[in-house]
Design a protein around this motif. Sequence first.
Motif, PDB file in Angstrom:
ATOM      1  N   LYS A  60       0.831  -1.206   0.000  1.00 15.93           N
ATOM      2  CA  LYS A  60       0.000   0.000   0.000  1.00 15.93           C
ATOM      3  C   LYS A  60       0.866   1.257   0.000  1.00 15.93           C
ATOM      4  N   ASN A  61       1.904   1.258   0.817  1.00 22.27           N
ATOM      5  CA  ASN A  61       2.790   2.424   0.863  1.00 22.27           C
ATOM      6  C   ASN A  61       3.523   2.618  -0.461  1.00 22.27           C
ATOM      7  N   ALA A  62       3.939   1.520  -1.069  1.00 21.48           N
ATOM      8  CA  ALA A  62       4.637   1.612  -2.348  1.00 21.48           C
ATOM      9  C   ALA A  62       3.714   2.163  -3.427  1.00 21.48           C
ATOM     10  N   SER A  63       2.483   1.687  -3.462  1.00 19.89           N
ATOM     11  CA  SER A  63       1.552   2.196  -4.477  1.00 19.89           C
ATOM     12  C   SER A  63       1.179   3.657  -4.193  1.00 19.89           C
ATOM     13  N   TYR A  64       1.091   4.031  -2.917  1.00 20.01           N
ATOM     14  CA  TYR A  64       0.808   5.415  -2.549  1.00 20.01           C
ATOM     15  C   TYR A  64       1.939   6.333  -3.014  1.00 20.01           C
ATOM     16  N   ARG A  65       3.188   5.938  -2.742  1.00 19.37           N
ATOM     17  CA  ARG A  65       4.349   6.719  -3.180  1.00 19.37           C
ATOM     18  C   ARG A  65       4.383   6.832  -4.704  1.00 19.37           C
ATOM     19  N   ASP A  66       4.077   5.740  -5.377  1.00 19.03           N
ATOM     20  CA  ASP A  66       4.059   5.747  -6.838  1.00 19.03           C
ATOM     21  C   ASP A  66       2.993   6.699  -7.359  1.00 19.03           C
ATOM     22  N   MET A  67       1.807   6.682  -6.740  1.00 24.15           N
ATOM     23  CA  MET A  67       0.725   7.565  -7.160  1.00 24.15           C
ATOM     24  C   MET A  67       1.102   9.031  -6.919  1.00 24.15           C
ATOM     25  N   ILE A  68       1.691   9.333  -5.778  1.00 21.77           N
ATOM     26  CA  ILE A  68       2.121  10.703  -5.472  1.00 21.77           C
ATOM     27  C   ILE A  68       3.166  11.167  -6.477  1.00 21.77           C
ATOM     28  N   GLN A  69       4.106  10.289  -6.797  1.00 18.23           N
ATOM     29  CA  GLN A  69       5.160  10.642  -7.741  1.00 18.23           C
ATOM     30  C   GLN A  69       4.575  10.913  -9.124  1.00 18.23           C
ATOM     31  N   LYS A  70       3.664  10.073  -9.573  1.00 14.13           N
ATOM     32  CA  LYS A  70       3.032  10.275 -10.877  1.00 14.13           C
ATOM     33  C   LYS A  70       2.157  11.532 -10.869  1.00 14.13           C
ATOM     34  N   GLY A  71       1.496  11.802  -9.746  1.00  9.81           N
ATOM     35  CA  GLY A  71       0.684  13.012  -9.628  1.00  9.81           C
ATOM     36  C   GLY A  71       1.531  14.261  -9.718  1.00  9.81           C
ATOM     37  N   ASP A  72       2.688  14.263  -9.043  1.00  8.56           N
ATOM     38  CA  ASP A  72       3.604  15.405  -9.132  1.00  8.56           C
ATOM     39  C   ASP A  72       4.083  15.615 -10.562  1.00  8.56           C
ATOM     40  N   LEU A  73       4.401  14.528 -11.242  1.00  8.69           N
ATOM     41  CA  LEU A  73       4.839  14.622 -12.621  1.00  8.69           C
ATOM     42  C   LEU A  73       3.736  15.203 -13.502  1.00  8.69           C
ATOM     43  N   LEU A  74       2.509  14.754 -13.290  1.00  6.86           N
ATOM     44  CA  LEU A  74       1.370  15.268 -14.061  1.00  6.86           C
ATOM     45  C   LEU A  74       1.155  16.761 -13.798  1.00  6.86           C
ATOM     46  N   LEU A  75       1.214  17.173 -12.531  1.00  8.98           N
ATOM     47  CA  LEU A  75       1.062  18.591 -12.197  1.00  8.98           C
ATOM     48  C   LEU A  75       2.148  19.443 -12.839  1.00  8.98           C
ATOM     49  N   ASN A  76       3.372  18.970 -12.823  1.00 12.88           N
ATOM     50  CA  ASN A  76       4.468  19.711 -13.463  1.00 12.88           C
ATOM     51  C   ASN A  76       4.225  19.876 -14.959  1.00 12.88           C
ATOM     52  N   ARG A  77       3.749  18.814 -15.602  1.00 14.11           N
ATOM     53  CA  ARG A  77       3.476  18.903 -17.035  1.00 14.11           C
ATOM     54  C   ARG A  77       2.325  19.863 -17.324  1.00 14.11           C
ATOM     55  N   ILE A  78       1.306  19.850 -16.488  1.00  7.71           N
ATOM     56  CA  ILE A  78       0.174  20.771 -16.673  1.00  7.71           C
ATOM     57  C   ILE A  78       0.635  22.215 -16.492  1.00  7.71           C
ATOM     58  N   GLN A  79       1.505  22.469 -15.501  1.00  9.57           N
ATOM     59  CA  GLN A  79       2.023  23.817 -15.296  1.00  9.57           C
ATOM     60  C   GLN A  79       2.847  24.282 -16.498  1.00  9.57           C
ATOM     61  N   LYS A  80       3.657  23.391 -17.050  1.00  6.18           N
ATOM     62  CA  LYS A  80       4.454  23.744 -18.226  1.00  6.18           C
ATOM     63  C   LYS A  80       3.540  24.037 -19.407  1.00  6.18           C
ATOM     64  N   LEU A  81       2.514  23.218 -19.573  1.00  4.96           N
ATOM     65  CA  LEU A  81       1.561  23.430 -20.656  1.00  4.96           C
ATOM     66  C   LEU A  81       0.836  24.753 -20.466  1.00  4.96           C
ATOM     67  N   GLY A  82       0.462  25.091 -19.222  1.00 12.19           N
ATOM     68  CA  GLY A  82      -0.198  26.356 -18.915  1.00 12.19           C
ATOM     69  C   GLY A  82       0.674  27.533 -19.273  1.00 12.19           C
ATOM     70  N   ARG A  83       1.988  27.442 -19.001  1.00 16.38           N
ATOM     71  CA  ARG A  83       2.919  28.512 -19.340  1.00 16.38           C
ATOM     72  C   ARG A  83       3.017  28.697 -20.849  1.00 16.38           C
ATOM     73  N   VAL A  84       3.025  27.600 -21.575  1.00 16.97           N
ATOM     74  CA  VAL A  84       3.122  27.657 -23.034  1.00 16.97           C
ATOM     75  C   VAL A  84       1.860  28.283 -23.607  1.00 16.97           C
ATOM     76  N   VAL A  85       0.683  27.911 -23.085  1.00 20.23           N
ATOM     77  CA  VAL A  85      -0.591  28.435 -23.569  1.00 20.23           C
ATOM     78  C   VAL A  85      -0.694  29.933 -23.276  1.00 20.23           C
ATOM     79  N   ASP A  86      -0.202  30.394 -22.119  1.00 22.25           N
ATOM     80  CA  ASP A  86      -0.255  31.799 -21.756  1.00 22.25           C
ATOM     81  C   ASP A  86       0.569  32.681 -22.683  1.00 22.25           C
ATOM     82  N   LEU A  87       1.628  32.131 -23.266  1.00 19.30           N
ATOM     83  CA  LEU A  87       2.492  32.923 -24.144  1.00 19.30           C
ATOM     84  C   LEU A  87       1.738  33.229 -25.411  1.00 19.30           C
TER      85      LEU A  87
END
Length: 195
Positions: free
Chosen positions: A168-195
């Motif tokens: 459970k802890n391993a899957s939780y850590r994996d989900m958090i890590q993937k969520g952080d990666l997704l948020l970073n990509r969305i932020q980068k995409l948001g910056r590109v769209v704003d330009l």
Amino acid sequence: QSASKLLVDGIATFSCTELCDYAEFITYAILTNLLYLPRTELKKNIIDGSEILQVSKEIPVVVKLANTLYDCDYKQFLHTLVELQPHLVANRYLQPHAGYILRELHVLAFQQFLDSYQSVTLESMAASFGVGIEFLDLQLSRFIAGGRLSAKIDKFGGVVETNRPDWKNASYRDMIQKGDLLLNRIQKLGRVVDL
């Protein structure tokens, strides 16, 4: 992993001798399935498999490797790995993967041994594998640092302690890590769209 399953399934119906002979095909099936099959299925499909027993005299090193791993005879297993290495290097299909196969078989044996213990002394483990303490320490530390074994070495006490990760802890850590990666990509995409 999917290839290993297909190789075992294809043993009974193998007829493509122009590609490789039957004993060579059985060798491929055994080596790939050693890495992925659970012990119960390994016994049923590989060790006691009637098709494999028929050609066991032609491929004694590979059959011995499977039997020593299943019987937890780690000292003989490492000796058999040394015997297997020239066969891997001489094979046209396995030669590019020889280092990987040998490394994964080492990890498999160490993992299987450590699964039985909460903690074990380096001296006892080295005796079971028939190697020196320094060599074992070097191998284990390399695999632990690479994330291949979930254990830690107490060099002062001469003890290897296993720390089995909670699923459970391993899957939780994996989900958090993937969520952080997704948020970073969305932020980068948001910056590109704003330009």
